[in-house]
Design a protein around this motif. Structure first.
Motif, PDB file in Angstrom:
ATOM      1  N   ILE A   1      -1.003   5.758  -6.763  1.00  0.00           N
ATOM      2  CA  ILE A   1      -2.328   4.842  -6.616  1.00  0.00           C
ATOM      3  C   ILE A   1      -2.829   5.182  -5.695  1.00  0.00           C
ATOM      4  O   ILE A   1      -2.453   4.461  -4.548  1.00  0.00           O
ATOM      5  CB  ILE A   1      -1.982   3.634  -7.772  1.00  0.00           C
ATOM      6  CG1 ILE A   1      -1.421   3.281  -9.091  1.00  0.00           C
ATOM      7  CG2 ILE A   1      -3.535   2.714  -7.451  1.00  0.00           C
ATOM      8  CD1 ILE A   1      -0.431   1.527  -9.074  1.00  0.00           C
ATOM      9  N   GLU A   2      -3.623   5.957  -5.299  1.00  0.00           N
ATOM     10  CA  GLU A   2      -4.422   6.085  -4.128  1.00  0.00           C
ATOM     11  C   GLU A   2      -4.629   4.892  -3.552  1.00  0.00           C
ATOM     12  O   GLU A   2      -5.483   3.459  -3.866  1.00  0.00           O
ATOM     13  CB  GLU A   2      -5.775   7.175  -4.126  1.00  0.00           C
ATOM     14  CG  GLU A   2      -6.870   7.419  -3.000  1.00  0.00           C
ATOM     15  CD  GLU A   2      -7.490   8.506  -3.054  1.00  0.00           C
ATOM     16  OE1 GLU A   2      -9.449   7.678  -3.565  1.00  0.00           O
ATOM     17  OE2 GLU A   2      -7.396   9.109  -2.947  1.00  0.00           O
ATOM     18  N   THR A   3      -4.297   4.153  -1.803  1.00  0.00           N
ATOM     19  CA  THR A   3      -4.818   3.413  -1.567  1.00  0.00           C
ATOM     20  C   THR A   3      -4.973   3.411  -0.042  1.00  0.00           C
ATOM     21  O   THR A   3      -3.759   4.439   0.541  1.00  0.00           O
ATOM     22  CB  THR A   3      -3.992   2.737  -2.097  1.00  0.00           C
ATOM     23  OG1 THR A   3      -3.268   1.725  -3.305  1.00  0.00           O
ATOM     24  CG2 THR A   3      -3.959   0.811  -1.140  1.00  0.00           C
ATOM     25  N   HIS A   4      -5.822   3.470   0.810  1.00  0.00           N
ATOM     26  CA  HIS A   4      -6.618   3.941   1.701  1.00  0.00           C
ATOM     27  C   HIS A   4      -6.356   2.784   2.644  1.00  0.00           C
ATOM     28  O   HIS A   4      -6.650   3.112   3.837  1.00  0.00           O
ATOM     29  CB  HIS A   4      -7.821   4.646   1.775  1.00  0.00           C
ATOM     30  CG  HIS A   4      -7.762   6.144   1.787  1.00  0.00           C
ATOM     31  ND1 HIS A   4      -6.705   7.182   2.203  1.00  0.00           N
ATOM     32  CD2 HIS A   4      -7.455   6.420  -0.036  1.00  0.00           C
ATOM     33  CE1 HIS A   4      -6.893   7.987   1.468  1.00  0.00           C
ATOM     34  NE2 HIS A   4      -7.129   7.836   0.037  1.00  0.00           N
TER      35      HIS A   4
ATOM     36  N   GLY B   1       0.847  -1.399   0.605  1.00  0.00           N
ATOM     37  CA  GLY B   1      -0.261   0.032  -0.030  1.00  0.00           C
ATOM     38  C   GLY B   1       1.138   1.401   0.190  1.00  0.00           C
ATOM     39  O   GLY B   1       0.233   2.202  -1.127  1.00  0.00           O
ATOM     40  N   VAL B   2       1.882   1.225   0.486  1.00  0.00           N
ATOM     41  CA  VAL B   2       2.689   2.563   1.352  1.00  0.00           C
ATOM     42  C   VAL B   2       3.042   2.819  -0.938  1.00  0.00           C
ATOM     43  O   VAL B   2       3.530   3.992  -0.913  1.00  0.00           O
ATOM     44  CB  VAL B   2       3.537   2.061   1.506  1.00  0.00           C
ATOM     45  CG1 VAL B   2       4.677   3.455   1.376  1.00  0.00           C
ATOM     46  CG2 VAL B   2       3.735   2.119   2.955  1.00  0.00           C
ATOM     47  N   GLN B   3       3.353   1.082  -1.230  1.00  0.00           N
ATOM     48  CA  GLN B   3       4.112   1.483  -2.727  1.00  0.00           C
ATOM     49  C   GLN B   3       4.300   2.327  -3.378  1.00  0.00           C
ATOM     50  O   GLN B   3       3.614   2.985  -4.399  1.00  0.00           O
ATOM     51  CB  GLN B   3       5.166   0.319  -2.963  1.00  0.00           C
ATOM     52  CG  GLN B   3       5.730   0.414  -4.426  1.00  0.00           C
ATOM     53  CD  GLN B   3       5.036  -1.011  -5.347  1.00  0.00           C
ATOM     54  OE1 GLN B   3       4.929  -1.997  -4.090  1.00  0.00           O
ATOM     55  NE2 GLN B   3       4.555  -0.439  -6.237  1.00  0.00           N
ATOM     56  N   LEU B   4       1.937   1.948  -3.488  1.00  0.00           N
ATOM     57  CA  LEU B   4       1.142   1.397  -4.460  1.00  0.00           C
ATOM     58  C   LEU B   4       1.495   3.788  -4.809  1.00  0.00           C
ATOM     59  O   LEU B   4       0.404   4.189  -5.159  1.00  0.00           O
ATOM     60  CB  LEU B   4       0.032   1.481  -4.128  1.00  0.00           C
ATOM     61  CG  LEU B   4      -0.379  -0.165  -4.534  1.00  0.00           C
ATOM     62  CD1 LEU B   4      -1.451  -1.190  -4.261  1.00  0.00           C
ATOM     63  CD2 LEU B   4       0.286  -0.281  -5.982  1.00  0.00           C
TER      64      LEU B   4
ATOM     65  N   TYR C   1      -1.031   6.821   8.982  1.00  0.00           N
ATOM     66  CA  TYR C   1       0.820   6.713   8.981  1.00  0.00           C
ATOM     67  C   TYR C   1       1.338   4.790   8.633  1.00  0.00           C
ATOM     68  O   TYR C   1       1.913   4.506   9.190  1.00  0.00           O
ATOM     69  CB  TYR C   1       1.242   6.315  10.709  1.00  0.00           C
ATOM     70  CG  TYR C   1       1.452   7.817  11.428  1.00  0.00           C
ATOM     71  CD1 TYR C   1       2.007   8.724  11.225  1.00  0.00           C
ATOM     72  CD2 TYR C   1       0.420   7.696  12.608  1.00  0.00           C
ATOM     73  CE1 TYR C   1       1.354  10.538  11.704  1.00  0.00           C
ATOM     74  CE2 TYR C   1      -0.141   9.685  12.914  1.00  0.00           C
ATOM     75  CZ  TYR C   1       1.588   9.575  12.742  1.00  0.00           C
ATOM     76  OH  TYR C   1       1.115  11.499  13.190  1.00  0.00           O
ATOM     77  N   PHE C   2       0.335   3.842   7.908  1.00  0.00           N
ATOM     78  CA  PHE C   2       0.081   2.661   7.714  1.00  0.00           C
ATOM     79  C   PHE C   2       0.293   2.256   8.311  1.00  0.00           C
ATOM     80  O   PHE C   2       1.027   1.068   8.295  1.00  0.00           O
ATOM     81  CB  PHE C   2       1.956   2.909   6.532  1.00  0.00           C
ATOM     82  CG  PHE C   2       1.090   3.790   5.265  1.00  0.00           C
ATOM     83  CD1 PHE C   2      -0.062   3.483   4.140  1.00  0.00           C
ATOM     84  CD2 PHE C   2       1.090   4.829   4.960  1.00  0.00           C
ATOM     85  CE1 PHE C   2       0.439   4.062   2.889  1.00  0.00           C
ATOM     86  CE2 PHE C   2       1.059   5.650   3.241  1.00  0.00           C
ATOM     87  CZ  PHE C   2      -0.233   5.138   2.769  1.00  0.00           C
ATOM     88  N   LEU C   3       0.141   2.197   9.332  1.00  0.00           N
ATOM     89  CA  LEU C   3       0.222   1.607  11.125  1.00  0.00           C
ATOM     90  C   LEU C   3      -1.427   0.342  11.174  1.00  0.00           C
ATOM     91  O   LEU C   3      -2.150   0.752  10.527  1.00  0.00           O
ATOM     92  CB  LEU C   3       0.253   2.795  12.200  1.00  0.00           C
ATOM     93  CG  LEU C   3       0.807   1.937  13.754  1.00  0.00           C
ATOM     94  CD1 LEU C   3       1.334   1.001  13.936  1.00  0.00           C
ATOM     95  CD2 LEU C   3       0.178   3.125  14.826  1.00  0.00           C
ATOM     96  N   ASP C   4      -0.707  -0.995  11.696  1.00  0.00           N
ATOM     97  CA  ASP C   4      -1.552  -2.290  11.700  1.00  0.00           C
ATOM     98  C   ASP C   4      -2.132  -1.661  13.128  1.00  0.00           C
ATOM     99  O   ASP C   4      -1.262  -2.046  14.234  1.00  0.00           O
ATOM    100  CB  ASP C   4      -0.853  -3.458  11.507  1.00  0.00           C
ATOM    101  CG  ASP C   4       0.166  -3.547  12.281  1.00  0.00           C
ATOM    102  OD1 ASP C   4       1.112  -2.814  12.061  1.00  0.00           O
ATOM    103  OD2 ASP C   4       0.446  -4.295  12.129  1.00  0.00           O
TER     104      ASP C   4
END
Length: 624
Positions: free
Chosen positions: A428-431, A420-423, A446-449
């Motif tokens: 490429i919008e990836t939320h 997702g970070v790479q996209l 923050y792309f945090l699980d």
């Protein structure tokens, strides 16, 4: 100007005010210029002070003296994907203690030095000058946490880092300690083994850019293995300078409360937007009890009937795991008995969560991904959603029917999040990025699980539904999700010494790919998903610098005679244990058993690989 000597690390200010456990003369000002030999990290600027040049400093990373290959392998085997996990307490049949204080000290020291080197490389680019590298440590309630925490602090001190003790904490809170303004530590470590038994423990590592990758953790283990083999010394349980205790969990809970209040913006009671809602929390005796006391109660929710909130590292009631049937059964009973609006199940360190809706229906796995997708697609129409490649065809249909794009990717929560970070970097919008185990991350966070943040999003949606006049429960958002007719997960242990098991597993999986490519199994074809292609590492990256594969895996479509898809098979090498996982789903009754028999007869037996794996689960499933 080129630099051929060891990096020079400069303390820029307040040198005489700082003290470290390894400094012998406590009243002597620290030297302002320190040399550190870090041969594998090229210097890129002067950013940080880390270590005294006194003779009491520990050996550098450049030492090539190795004492025992088995010692090195023992530490390397502690790697568990992007985490460290091992046996920390006697009590498991057939397993010896391998996550010892000396091992933990070596790993923590390696993380401290890795962090220092990273800041050294990045300091020039980011124009950041650092006086001293600060690292926080949190832990779940496991009984080995206190002793191993001392080993972490000792290792960080040897690396020259200043330590901060968060005490009982959650994994997401550890990451937040690197970004919340009053803390902003350079790194953080969470001591946890997630849902594993009380005898296990482990470490997770963070910087402000997120969790470390599998390859970065592999590097830490390589370095720690050599330290451990060289040293073989006991860790002192006495710290000359104890770490500073900090109350990060209070700040983290306040952060979550503010998000709920601001986004609900209740028209009549802003500060208590959860008034009138009954919410059950099952913390499983892990670290998640804070969510009841410091978040829900303070926002006006009725939490009567909540379960297992007190931390207990022996986990006396059930495994703290939203995938655990006992945990979900306890929560379901509490929700129905109290007529609650929703039930929440946290894992031990609260980076995962699951739900029970007001009708007692469990929401985890594909259903939790579907629920989060429904919420995110309301806010971000047409966004891409990344999941691992074990999700159902029904989930893909739900996402696409609501305007989203579904990217299947490699199994492993860090793989899914990093994709997702790479996209997003590629425009490429990836939320949303979620794995079927319950790990889920959002671009906005923050792309945090973070299992607690996921629950916050769902609670906000539930309140908004009520404010709009709906009396439906949260489960109504995914009533159109099609469940697979048949599904199963089977395991095959690799019959090999642990050090050779990974290579043999890779051999088996690559042979499977070749069998499918050569049409040796009729009706089985390597799967594809939109712009991704499974045939080169299970949905390979299409960018110029693809992420390295940490575990080999493939997914195949199973077609009927009319070439209609009737199911899929996913084969993957486990990053945790010396085995191979076989996941299957089918749209016809009994389809998984039929595919399992074909898998055994047409692949394992035909290839002769049945002799190097344990087929007991496969054979037992076929005989049912």
């Amino acid at each position: 100007m080129a630099c051929t000597s060891s990096p020079t690390l400069i303390l820029n200010r307040n040198a005489n005010k700082l003290q470290f456990p390894w400094l012998l003369e406590k009243n002597k000002p620290l030297q302002t210029i320190i040399n550190l030999n870090l041969p594998s990290f090229p210097p890129r600027g002067n950013a940080i002070f880390v270590r005294s040049s006194s003779s009491s400093a520990p050996p550098s990373l450049s030492s090539n003296v190795l004492t025992n290959d088995e010692d090195i392998e023992r530490i390397k085997r502690l790697q568990n994907g992007s985490d460290i996990r091992g046996v920390a307490l006697e009590g498991e049949k057939g397993r010896t203690v391998d996550l010892t204080p000396p091992a933990v000290e070596a790993i923590a020291e390696s993380f401290g030095e890795w962090l220092i080197s990273k800041l050294l490389r990045d300091g020039e680019e980011e124009k950041e000058v650092v006086d001293v590298v600060k690292v926080s440590l949190g832990r779940d309630p496991r009984v080995t946490g206190k002793v191993l925490s001392v080993a972490v602090f000792a290792g960080l001190a040897r690396a020259g880092c200043l330590s901060f003790d968060m005490g009982l904490a959650t994994t997401p809170a550890c990451f937040m300690s690197t970004v919340l303004p009053d803390f902003s530590y350079h790194g953080s470590i969470m001591m946890t083994a997630s849902h594993l038994p009380y005898t296990r423990n482990g470490l997770k590592f963070f910087t402000k850019r997120g969790g470390l990758t599998s390859l970065e953790v592999e590097e830490l283990c390589d370095r720690a293995a050599r330290k451990y083999a060289n040293r073989q010394a006991k860790v002192s349980l006495t710290l000359n300078n104890p770490p500073k205790k900090v109350n990060l969990m209070s700040a983290y809970a306040s952060h979550l409360r503010d998000i709920i209040k601001e986004r609900i913006n209740h028209p009549t009671h802003y500060d208590t937007p959860l008034q009138g809602f009954q919410i059950i929390v099952n913390a499983g005796n892990g670290s998640g009890g804070f969510f009841t006391y410091d978040v829900l109660d303070k926002l006006g929710a009725d939490t009567f009937g909540s379960l297992h909130l007190n931390p207990d590292g022996m986990f006396p009631n059930h495994i703290p795991n939203p995938e655990d049937k006992t945990a979900m059964a306890f929560t379901r009973a509490a929700v129905l008995e109290n007529s609650a609006d929703i039930g929440i199940v946290f894992d031990t360190d609260v980076d995962r969560s699951g739900l029970v809706d007001n009708k007692g229906n469990p929401i985890n796995g594909d259903k939790l991904i579907a629920l989060m997708s429904a919420i995110v697609l309301k806010e971000h129409p047409e966004t891409t959603i990344v999941t691992d490649a074990r999700t159902s065809i029904g989930l893909s249909r739900l996402i696409t029917n609501r305007g989203g794009k579904h990217c299947l990717y490699r199994v492993g929560y860090r793989n899914v999040i990093d994709k997702g970070v790479q996209l997003n970097k590629d425009g490429i919008e990836t939320h949303l990025m979620m794995e079927t185990s319950g790990h889920g991350a959002l671009k906005e966070n923050y792309f945090l699980d973070d299992g607690a943040y996921m629950v916050v999003k769902i609670i906000i949606e539930l309140v908004r539904m009520r404010l709009s006049g709906s009396s439906e429960g949260i489960g109504s958002l995914i009533e159109d999700l099609e469940d697979p007719v048949d599904s199963v997960e089977l395991r095959m242990d690799v019959l090999s010494e642990p050090r050779y098991a990974k290579a043999k597993a890779v051999e088996i999986i690559e042979t499977f790919r070749k069998y499918v490519e050569d049409d040796k199994i009729v009706g089985w074809v390597l799967d594809s998903c939109g712009d991704c292609w499974v045939g080169e590492g299970c949905l390979v990256d299409l960018n110029e610098n693809p992420t390295a594969i940490d575990a080999h895996m493939y997914r195949v479509k199973v077609l009927d005679k009319e070439e209609n898809e009737q199911g899929w098979v996913h084969l993957r090498q486990s990053v945790h244990n010396p085995n191979i996982a076989v996941n299957m789903q089918s749209s016809i009754p009994g389809g998984c058993r039929s595919m399992t028999k074909i898998f055994m007869d047409k692949f394992l037996v035909d290839s002769g690989l049945d002799k190097i794996v344990d087929l007991s689960q496969i054979e037992s499933y076929i005989r049912r």
